[in-house]
Motif scaffolding. Structure first.
Motif, PDB file in Angstrom:
ATOM      1  N   THR A   4      38.511  37.025  45.793  1.00 55.25           N
ATOM      2  CA  THR A   4      39.745  37.025  44.986  1.00 55.25           C
ATOM      3  C   THR A   4      40.209  38.473  44.811  1.00 55.25           C
ATOM      4  O   THR A   4      39.406  39.412  44.932  1.00 55.25           O
ATOM      5  CB  THR A   4      39.520  36.460  43.561  1.00 55.25           C
ATOM      6  OG1 THR A   4      38.589  37.325  42.895  1.00 55.25           O
ATOM      7  CG2 THR A   4      39.012  35.030  43.578  1.00 55.25           C
ATOM      8  N   LEU A   5      41.486  38.628  44.458  1.00 53.25           N
ATOM      9  CA  LEU A   5      42.024  39.978  44.257  1.00 53.25           C
ATOM     10  C   LEU A   5      41.363  40.681  43.079  1.00 53.25           C
ATOM     11  O   LEU A   5      41.258  41.907  43.066  1.00 53.25           O
ATOM     12  CB  LEU A   5      43.537  39.903  44.005  1.00 53.25           C
ATOM     13  CG  LEU A   5      44.444  39.790  45.231  1.00 53.25           C
ATOM     14  CD1 LEU A   5      45.891  39.838  44.787  1.00 53.25           C
ATOM     15  CD2 LEU A   5      44.166  40.883  46.258  1.00 53.25           C
ATOM     16  N   ASP A   6      40.918  39.899  42.105  1.00 52.22           N
ATOM     17  CA  ASP A   6      40.220  40.474  40.952  1.00 52.22           C
ATOM     18  C   ASP A   6      39.060  41.358  41.376  1.00 52.22           C
ATOM     19  O   ASP A   6      38.785  42.385  40.764  1.00 52.22           O
ATOM     20  CB  ASP A   6      39.662  39.344  40.069  1.00 52.22           C
ATOM     21  CG  ASP A   6      40.616  39.058  38.933  1.00 52.22           C
ATOM     22  OD1 ASP A   6      41.683  39.716  38.903  1.00 52.22           O
ATOM     23  OD2 ASP A   6      40.303  38.172  38.105  1.00 52.22           O
ATOM     24  N   GLY A   7      38.392  40.952  42.450  1.00 53.20           N
ATOM     25  CA  GLY A   7      37.249  41.701  42.960  1.00 53.20           C
ATOM     26  C   GLY A   7      37.638  43.060  43.534  1.00 53.20           C
ATOM     27  O   GLY A   7      36.772  43.858  43.887  1.00 53.20           O
ATOM     28  N   LYS A  33      39.677  45.167  41.824  1.00 54.40           N
ATOM     29  CA  LYS A  33      40.229  45.959  40.705  1.00 54.40           C
ATOM     30  C   LYS A  33      39.783  47.412  40.682  1.00 54.40           C
ATOM     31  O   LYS A  33      40.578  48.307  40.484  1.00 54.40           O
ATOM     32  CB  LYS A  33      39.863  45.288  39.380  1.00 54.40           C
ATOM     33  CG  LYS A  33      40.956  44.382  38.880  1.00 54.40           C
ATOM     34  CD  LYS A  33      40.810  44.104  37.401  1.00 54.40           C
ATOM     35  CE  LYS A  33      41.896  43.142  36.955  1.00 54.40           C
ATOM     36  NZ  LYS A  33      41.360  41.994  36.231  1.00 54.40           N
ATOM     37  N   GLU A  34      38.489  47.621  40.882  1.00 51.03           N
ATOM     38  CA  GLU A  34      37.968  49.000  40.808  1.00 51.03           C
ATOM     39  C   GLU A  34      37.790  49.589  42.212  1.00 51.03           C
ATOM     40  O   GLU A  34      37.010  50.508  42.392  1.00 51.03           O
ATOM     41  CB  GLU A  34      36.608  49.012  40.086  1.00 51.03           C
ATOM     42  CG  GLU A  34      36.581  48.327  38.722  1.00 51.03           C
ATOM     43  CD  GLU A  34      37.458  49.051  37.700  1.00 51.03           C
ATOM     44  OE1 GLU A  34      37.520  50.295  37.763  1.00 51.03           O
ATOM     45  OE2 GLU A  34      38.093  48.368  36.876  1.00 51.03           O
ATOM     46  N   ARG A  69      41.787  47.913  48.117  1.00 48.56           N
ATOM     47  CA  ARG A  69      43.012  47.218  47.703  1.00 48.56           C
ATOM     48  C   ARG A  69      44.206  47.687  48.547  1.00 48.56           C
ATOM     49  O   ARG A  69      45.056  46.913  48.981  1.00 48.56           O
ATOM     50  CB  ARG A  69      43.245  47.489  46.208  1.00 48.56           C
ATOM     51  CG  ARG A  69      44.538  46.934  45.648  1.00 48.56           C
ATOM     52  CD  ARG A  69      44.487  45.409  45.599  1.00 48.56           C
ATOM     53  NE  ARG A  69      45.811  44.822  45.682  1.00 48.56           N
ATOM     54  CZ  ARG A  69      46.342  44.031  44.775  1.00 48.56           C
ATOM     55  NH1 ARG A  69      45.669  43.702  43.706  1.00 48.56           N
ATOM     56  NH2 ARG A  69      47.547  43.537  44.936  1.00 48.56           N
ATOM     57  N   GLU A 117      46.978  37.843  48.141  1.00 46.59           N
ATOM     58  CA  GLU A 117      46.072  36.703  47.880  1.00 46.59           C
ATOM     59  C   GLU A 117      45.748  35.977  49.194  1.00 46.59           C
ATOM     60  O   GLU A 117      44.601  35.627  49.460  1.00 46.59           O
ATOM     61  CB  GLU A 117      46.722  35.683  46.920  1.00 46.59           C
ATOM     62  CG  GLU A 117      46.809  36.134  45.469  1.00 46.59           C
ATOM     63  CD  GLU A 117      48.024  37.018  45.187  1.00 46.59           C
ATOM     64  OE1 GLU A 117      48.779  37.347  46.139  1.00 46.59           O
ATOM     65  OE2 GLU A 117      48.215  37.402  44.024  1.00 46.59           O
TER      66      GLU A 117
END
Ligand code: TYM
Length: 342
Positions: free
Chosen positions: A243-246, A248-249, A254, A269
């Motif tokens: 997921t894109l959440d993964g 974030k850092e 990204r 996505e």
């Protein structure tokens, strides 16, 4: 009058521009040119400009400036801007830009200019040594836009503050002269590539002027160079998450996912779903292949166009004539509103 009501009196019109200073990057392509092409069509009248007067706010070698101006024009044409559908021109051939720029220098406030982050970044500790033009640049940019009563301006994220300033200038002019003459232009900043980042440092923007050529993809890079730059792009050891959440850092990861999404006209996505669990050994070559597939035809068409600079100059001259036909009455009316005897 409400904002919506006051906007509806204006023809839907797009204006945007690129500075001819150095080469063009993948950031310029994805954040600007590709979207300029997409906005051509029945919904808007479109004007695309090579903003040469902006380029000289920092020193430009005259011969290189001429080459860079034709190169930006060639990139527009090679990417699909049709000079019949859009008005394609260079700013200095339409003298009304500089004239309206002066009027706006008298509307904008010094405090507003002092808040412009791009000037602070570019000037650094050397603000005193910068040209006055670099400092006043956002009010010339407002003039570029408002000279055509442009309602929409597609730009990358880094230009958002300048378009907001354009709205402030329009609002102050309208207020001071008790008129609704200038529209409050909408910045169009959407899609996954609004801020394409540096390949060596995912916290910095990809720009023409970065220190190392390895940190950016240039529109004129050949296939081997593009592949090499993506292969050497900084990443982290982890595989792509599901997921894109993964991400974030993980700014570098990204960025590569966003570039892939923009090049393939998908959402980030969708890219993550397709490549969940993939390592860089799989993703980077796929990204390089995709970039080459999209950029190679554009760069070879650019080279072809650049072999005939007289033809580019002819297109720019014709576009400038059409731009003047819109600009001249708007400037004339501005002078009247301000009280300048004509
Ligand atoms: P310039 O020449 O620096 O950049 C041209 C366009 O490319 C976009 N861009 C990017 N987008 C995403 N990621 C990046 N890394 C990236 N790098 C550049 C910019 O956001 C811009 O849309 N002041 C403007 C030129 C200008 C203008 C105007 C634009 C002058 N007058 C009127 C719109 C309307 C500039 O310096 O862009």
């Amino acid at each position: 009058m409400t904002e919506a009501a006051s906007q509806s009196q204006f023809t839907p019109r797009v204006f945007s521009g690129i500075k001819p200073s150095g080469g063009l990057t993948l950031g310029n392509y994805l954040g600007a040119i590709k979207r300029f092409v997409e906005m051509q069509g029945p919904d808007f009248e479109t004007l695309y400009c090579v903003v040469d007067l902006h380029a000289i706010t920092v020193w430009q070698d005259p011969a290189e400036l001429r080459t860079a101006t034709r190169e930006v024009a060639a990139s527009y044409l090679a990417s699909g801007i049709d000079p019949e559908k859009s008005i394609l021109f260079n700013q200095s051939q339409v003298s009304q830009h500089a004239e309206l720029g002066w009027i706006f220098n008298c509307v904008a406030r010094v405090g507003w200019m002092n808040r412009m982050t791009q000037f602070k970044e570019k000037a650094g500790k050397n603000a005193e040594k910068q040209s006055l033009g670099l400092y006043a640049y956002p009010s010339l940019m407002a003039a570029d836009i408002l000279l055509y009563h442009a309602t929409h301006v597609p730009v990358g994220e880094d230009q958002k503050q300048h378009v907001e300033l354009t709205r402030d200038i329009a609002a102050k002019f309208n207020h001071d002269y008790k008129t609704e003459f200038f529209p409050l232009t909408t910045p169009v900043i959407e899609g996954p590539a609004m801020r394409v980042m540096n390949l060596r440092d995912g916290t910095k923007k990809m720009s023409k002027s970065g220190e190392s050529d390895m940190e950016r993809i240039n529109m004129l890079d050949d296939a081997d160079t593009i592949a090499k730059k993506f292969r050497k792009a900084r990443t982290d050891p982890e595989a792509l998450p599901d997921t894109l959440d993964g991400l974030k850092e993980r700014p570098e990861a990204r960025n590569l996912v966003d570039i892939y999404a923009a090049l393939s006209d998908q959402s980030p996505e969708a890219v993550i779903t397709e490549y969940a669990g993939a390592g860089w050994g799989q993703f980077k070559p796929a990204l390089a292949d995709l970039a080459v597939e999209k950029l190679a035809p554009i760069s070879s068409e650019m080279q072809r166009l650049l072999d005939d600079p007289a033809e580019i100059d002819r297109i720019l001259a014709r576009g400038s004539e059409r731009a003047r036909a819109i600009a001249a009455p708007i400037l004339e009316r501005t002078y009247e509103i301000v009280g300048l005897v004509r």
